[in-house]
Write a protein that holds these residues in place. Structure first.
Motif, PDB file in Angstrom:
ATOM      1  N   LEU A 295      -6.808   7.988  -5.666  1.00 47.03           N
ATOM      2  CA  LEU A 295      -6.664   6.591  -6.045  1.00 47.03           C
ATOM      3  C   LEU A 295      -7.857   6.163  -6.888  1.00 47.03           C
ATOM      4  O   LEU A 295      -8.976   6.626  -6.679  1.00 47.03           O
ATOM      5  CB  LEU A 295      -6.593   5.703  -4.799  1.00 47.03           C
ATOM      6  N   SER A 296      -7.626   5.246  -7.799  1.00 51.10           N
ATOM      7  CA  SER A 296      -8.722   4.683  -8.588  1.00 51.10           C
ATOM      8  C   SER A 296      -9.536   3.750  -7.690  1.00 51.10           C
ATOM      9  O   SER A 296      -9.025   3.253  -6.674  1.00 51.10           O
ATOM     10  CB  SER A 296      -8.167   3.897  -9.777  1.00 51.10           C
ATOM     11  N   PRO A 297     -10.796   3.466  -8.059  1.00 55.47           N
ATOM     12  CA  PRO A 297     -11.583   2.522  -7.259  1.00 55.47           C
ATOM     13  C   PRO A 297     -10.891   1.163  -7.105  1.00 55.47           C
ATOM     14  O   PRO A 297     -10.933   0.560  -6.038  1.00 55.47           O
ATOM     15  CB  PRO A 297     -12.893   2.397  -8.044  1.00 55.47           C
ATOM     16  N   LYS A 298     -10.236   0.700  -8.163  1.00 56.35           N
ATOM     17  CA  LYS A 298      -9.522  -0.584  -8.091  1.00 56.35           C
ATOM     18  C   LYS A 298      -8.353  -0.500  -7.103  1.00 56.35           C
ATOM     19  O   LYS A 298      -8.144  -1.415  -6.294  1.00 56.35           O
ATOM     20  CB  LYS A 298      -9.019  -0.981  -9.474  1.00 56.35           C
ATOM     21  N   ALA A 299      -7.611   0.589  -7.129  1.00 53.13           N
ATOM     22  CA  ALA A 299      -6.485   0.757  -6.201  1.00 53.13           C
ATOM     23  C   ALA A 299      -6.981   0.830  -4.762  1.00 53.13           C
ATOM     24  O   ALA A 299      -6.360   0.270  -3.860  1.00 53.13           O
ATOM     25  CB  ALA A 299      -5.685   2.009  -6.562  1.00 53.13           C
ATOM     26  N   ILE A 300      -8.089   1.502  -4.539  1.00 53.15           N
ATOM     27  CA  ILE A 300      -8.668   1.585  -3.194  1.00 53.15           C
ATOM     28  C   ILE A 300      -9.042   0.194  -2.698  1.00 53.15           C
ATOM     29  O   ILE A 300      -8.720  -0.187  -1.573  1.00 53.15           O
ATOM     30  CB  ILE A 300      -9.891   2.524  -3.172  1.00 53.15           C
ATOM     31  N   GLU A 301      -9.713  -0.567  -3.550  1.00 54.79           N
ATOM     32  CA  GLU A 301     -10.119  -1.926  -3.175  1.00 54.79           C
ATOM     33  C   GLU A 301      -8.901  -2.787  -2.833  1.00 54.79           C
ATOM     34  O   GLU A 301      -8.910  -3.519  -1.837  1.00 54.79           O
ATOM     35  CB  GLU A 301     -10.894  -2.549  -4.340  1.00 54.79           C
ATOM     36  N   GLU A 302      -7.840  -2.681  -3.629  1.00 54.05           N
ATOM     37  CA  GLU A 302      -6.628  -3.465  -3.376  1.00 54.05           C
ATOM     38  C   GLU A 302      -5.971  -3.059  -2.060  1.00 54.05           C
ATOM     39  O   GLU A 302      -5.536  -3.911  -1.282  1.00 54.05           O
ATOM     40  CB  GLU A 302      -5.647  -3.285  -4.532  1.00 54.05           C
ATOM     41  N   LYS A 303      -5.891  -1.759  -1.800  1.00 51.82           N
ATOM     42  CA  LYS A 303      -5.272  -1.288  -0.553  1.00 51.82           C
ATOM     43  C   LYS A 303      -6.096  -1.703   0.665  1.00 51.82           C
ATOM     44  O   LYS A 303      -5.555  -2.109   1.685  1.00 51.82           O
ATOM     45  CB  LYS A 303      -5.111   0.227  -0.569  1.00 51.82           C
ATOM     46  N   LEU A 304      -7.426  -1.572   0.558  1.00 54.60           N
ATOM     47  CA  LEU A 304      -8.288  -1.926   1.693  1.00 54.60           C
ATOM     48  C   LEU A 304      -8.178  -3.399   2.056  1.00 54.60           C
ATOM     49  O   LEU A 304      -8.351  -3.767   3.217  1.00 54.60           O
ATOM     50  CB  LEU A 304      -9.739  -1.555   1.403  1.00 54.60           C
ATOM     51  N   ALA A 305      -7.863  -4.231   1.087  1.00 51.78           N
ATOM     52  CA  ALA A 305      -7.712  -5.666   1.354  1.00 51.78           C
ATOM     53  C   ALA A 305      -6.533  -5.927   2.289  1.00 51.78           C
ATOM     54  O   ALA A 305      -6.498  -6.944   2.982  1.00 51.78           O
ATOM     55  CB  ALA A 305      -7.536  -6.426   0.048  1.00 51.78           C
ATOM     56  N   THR A 306      -5.580  -5.005   2.354  1.00 54.04           N
ATOM     57  CA  THR A 306      -4.404  -5.178   3.206  1.00 54.04           C
ATOM     58  C   THR A 306      -4.445  -4.310   4.461  1.00 54.04           C
ATOM     59  O   THR A 306      -3.569  -4.423   5.312  1.00 54.04           O
ATOM     60  CB  THR A 306      -3.113  -4.851   2.422  1.00 54.04           C
ATOM     61  N   LEU A 307      -5.436  -3.450   4.571  1.00 52.74           N
ATOM     62  CA  LEU A 307      -5.533  -2.521   5.705  1.00 52.74           C
ATOM     63  C   LEU A 307      -6.844  -2.757   6.448  1.00 52.74           C
ATOM     64  O   LEU A 307      -7.833  -2.067   6.239  1.00 52.74           O
ATOM     65  CB  LEU A 307      -5.461  -1.066   5.203  1.00 52.74           C
ATOM     66  N   ARG A 308      -6.843  -3.714   7.342  1.00 56.90           N
ATOM     67  CA  ARG A 308      -8.101  -4.115   7.979  1.00 56.90           C
ATOM     68  C   ARG A 308      -8.720  -3.039   8.864  1.00 56.90           C
ATOM     69  O   ARG A 308      -9.908  -3.068   9.134  1.00 56.90           O
ATOM     70  CB  ARG A 308      -7.940  -5.417   8.743  1.00 56.90           C
ATOM     71  N   GLU A 309      -7.944  -2.077   9.338  1.00 59.89           N
ATOM     72  CA  GLU A 309      -8.496  -1.042  10.214  1.00 59.89           C
ATOM     73  C   GLU A 309      -9.255   0.038   9.452  1.00 59.89           C
ATOM     74  O   GLU A 309      -9.989   0.817  10.030  1.00 59.89           O
ATOM     75  CB  GLU A 309      -7.385  -0.366  11.029  1.00 59.89           C
ATOM     76  N   TRP A 310      -9.040   0.098   8.149  1.00 58.20           N
ATOM     77  CA  TRP A 310      -9.644   1.144   7.320  1.00 58.20           C
ATOM     78  C   TRP A 310     -10.895   0.620   6.631  1.00 58.20           C
ATOM     79  O   TRP A 310     -11.019  -0.562   6.355  1.00 58.20           O
ATOM     80  CB  TRP A 310      -8.645   1.610   6.273  1.00 58.20           C
ATOM     81  N   LYS A 311     -11.816   1.537   6.324  1.00 65.60           N
ATOM     82  CA  LYS A 311     -13.014   1.173   5.558  1.00 65.60           C
ATOM     83  C   LYS A 311     -13.385   2.336   4.650  1.00 65.60           C
ATOM     84  O   LYS A 311     -12.942   3.471   4.849  1.00 65.60           O
ATOM     85  CB  LYS A 311     -14.162   0.795   6.485  1.00 65.60           C
TER      86      LYS A 311
END
Length: 67
Positions: A4-20
């Motif tokens: 994933l691109s850094p932008k895609a990672i940031e977008e996904k993490l915004a919806t997945l609170r358990e992940w970091k």
């Protein structure tokens, strides 16, 4: 599986609170009632990962948790 691109990672993490994000890796720690339940979960992850052709690093398996 493509990275994933850094932008895609940031977008996904915004919806997945358990992940970091730790040291360029997506990380989640999951806790269970006991060790057998943790192993059952890991077996399920292994089956799905194999089907997807993705093999995640699982670096910690404790008495009732995995990471």
């Amino acid at each position: 599986m493509p990275l994933l691109s850094p932008k895609a990672i940031e977008e996904k993490l915004a919806t997945l609170r358990e992940w970091k994000l730790e040291q360029a890796e997506l990380v989640r720690e999951v806790t269970f009632r006991d060790f057998p339940e943790a192993i059952r979960f890991l077996n399920l992850v292994a089956e799905k990962a194999e089907l997807a052709g993705h093999h995640p690093d699982i670096d910690k398996i404790g008495r009732a948790s995995c990471r």
